[in-house]
Design a protein around this motif. Structure first.
Motif, mmCIF file in Angstrom:
data_model
loop_
_atom_site.group_PDB
_atom_site.id
_atom_site.type_symbol
_atom_site.label_atom_id
_atom_site.label_comp_id
_atom_site.label_asym_id
_atom_site.label_seq_id
_atom_site.Cartn_x
_atom_site.Cartn_y
_atom_site.Cartn_z
ATOM 1 N N LEU A 4 0.896 -1.324 -0.050
ATOM 2 C CA LEU A 4 0.017 -0.037 -0.098
ATOM 3 C C LEU A 4 0.681 1.441 0.150
ATOM 4 N N TYR A 5 0.279 2.248 -0.657
ATOM 5 C CA TYR A 5 0.913 3.695 -0.848
ATOM 6 C C TYR A 5 0.323 4.503 -0.377
ATOM 7 N N PHE A 6 0.802 5.585 0.400
ATOM 8 C CA PHE A 6 -0.121 6.765 0.837
ATOM 9 C C PHE A 6 0.470 8.266 0.525
ATOM 10 N N ALA A 7 -0.494 9.091 0.536
ATOM 11 C CA ALA A 7 0.053 10.639 0.293
ATOM 12 C C ALA A 7 0.942 10.523 -0.982
ATOM 13 N N TRP A 8 1.976 11.570 -0.764
ATOM 14 C CA TRP A 8 2.629 11.944 -2.104
ATOM 15 C C TRP A 8 3.503 10.611 -2.445
ATOM 16 N N LEU A 9 3.668 9.676 -1.654
ATOM 17 C CA LEU A 9 4.172 8.563 -2.393
ATOM 18 C C LEU A 9 3.373 7.872 -3.441
ATOM 19 N N ARG A 10 1.943 7.896 -2.890
ATOM 20 C CA ARG A 10 1.024 7.255 -3.577
ATOM 21 C C ARG A 10 0.938 7.932 -4.918
ATOM 22 N N GLU A 11 0.939 9.358 -4.966
ATOM 23 C CA GLU A 11 0.798 10.312 -6.009
ATOM 24 C C GLU A 11 1.883 9.924 -7.015
ATOM 25 N N GLU A 41 12.279 4.658 -12.948
ATOM 26 C CA GLU A 41 12.852 5.966 -12.774
ATOM 27 C C GLU A 41 11.930 6.658 -11.727
ATOM 28 N N ALA A 42 10.555 6.578 -12.218
ATOM 29 C CA ALA A 42 9.589 7.309 -11.111
ATOM 30 C C ALA A 42 9.636 6.749 -9.840
ATOM 31 N N LEU A 76 3.716 1.460 2.968
ATOM 32 C CA LEU A 76 4.777 2.785 2.845
ATOM 33 C C LEU A 76 4.322 3.924 2.703
ATOM 34 N N PHE A 77 4.751 4.972 3.169
ATOM 35 C CA PHE A 77 4.000 6.223 3.312
ATOM 36 C C PHE A 77 5.134 7.315 3.776
ATOM 37 N N PRO A 78 5.147 8.559 3.517
ATOM 38 C CA PRO A 78 5.682 9.767 4.239
ATOM 39 C C PRO A 78 5.465 9.895 5.565
ATOM 40 N N PRO A 79 6.306 10.866 6.130
ATOM 41 C CA PRO A 79 5.923 11.044 7.623
ATOM 42 C C PRO A 79 4.706 11.703 7.915
ATOM 43 N N MET A 80 3.751 11.273 8.905
ATOM 44 C CA MET A 80 2.670 11.580 9.122
ATOM 45 C C MET A 80 2.387 12.581 9.782
#
Lengths: 83, 148
Positions: A4-11, A41-42, A76-80
């Protein structure tokens, strides 16, 4: 294994989740991130700052040295930034 | 002790009253409500919170348990919304109950300091110049570290 990916990592990865089959040698969260980042690369750009990537294995917060063998879901995700 | 994570709006007053009614004369209750901020020099039209609910429930439950044990709270509740909210709408409410005020105040601060950095929510602000992800603040890590 579901990722799973969240926030700007998902984008930046342009996906909220995916099913992956791990190659041999991917034993920890850190290994998983290295492998995901190596795929295109992305992904390399999205994971560039490893210290910004937080992780949970089966809905439990862990650090990058945590093992992932037998896990069903790795997130996996950025700082909350709640509250 | 309770944890709720939902896209639905909540009524801070009704939540407070229900919490107090269950308190049964405990002595001290503290309620903190966090609302969507919009300042004249940095106006926003919407705040969208992304959430990983399974992890949020686990993290908030652990944080509530830690606060309850550390401060000897009689009860503690965290309510956290996600989805798209407008300025002035409640995002989060923490409530603590204890025999005396010191533990109730400290418990509520502890809950807020931990959930800012350890609960899986991500804020995205929309304003006149577009949409951007809110960056994690170093001061939030400092606020949490004082309890360690």
């Amino acid at each position: 294994m579901k990722i799973l990916y969240f926030a700007w990592l998902r984008e930046r990865l342009n996906r909220g989740e995916e099913e992956v089959s791990l190659p041999p040698g991917v034993a920890t969260v850190g290994d998983l991130i290295d492998w995901l980042a190596s795929r295109d690369e992305a992904a390399e750009l999205a994971f560039a700052k490893r210290s910004l990537i937080k992780a949970a294995v089966d809905a439990k917060l862990v650090n990058h040295s945590a093992p992932i063998a037998g896990a069903s879901v790795v997130a996996l995700f950025p700082p909350m930034t709640g509250g | 002790m309770g944890v709720r994570v939902s896209t639905g709006a909540f009524d801070p007053g009704a939540e407070t009253n229900a919490f107090l009614a269950a308190g049964n004369g405990a002595g001290a209750a503290v309620t903190f409500t966090g609302v969507v901020r919009s300042k004249p020099d940095a106006p926003i039209t919407a705040l969208t919170l992304e959430c990983y609910p399974d992890l949020a429930i686990n993290q908030l439950t652990a944080i509530v348990a830690a606060a309850t044990e550390r401060f000897g709270l009689l009860a503690a509740t965290v309510i956290h919304r996600y989805g798209t909210l407008g300025p002035g709408e409640p995002i989060v409410q923490v409530m603590t109950l204890s025999p005396h005020r010191d533990a109730a105040f400290k418990g509520a601060e502890f809950l807020m300091d931990y959930l800012k950095t350890d609960a899986p929510f991500w804020k995205q602000e929309t304003g006149p110049t577009g949409t951007h992800w809110v960056e994690a603040k170093a001061e939030d890590d400092v606020a949490k570290a004082r309890w360690e």
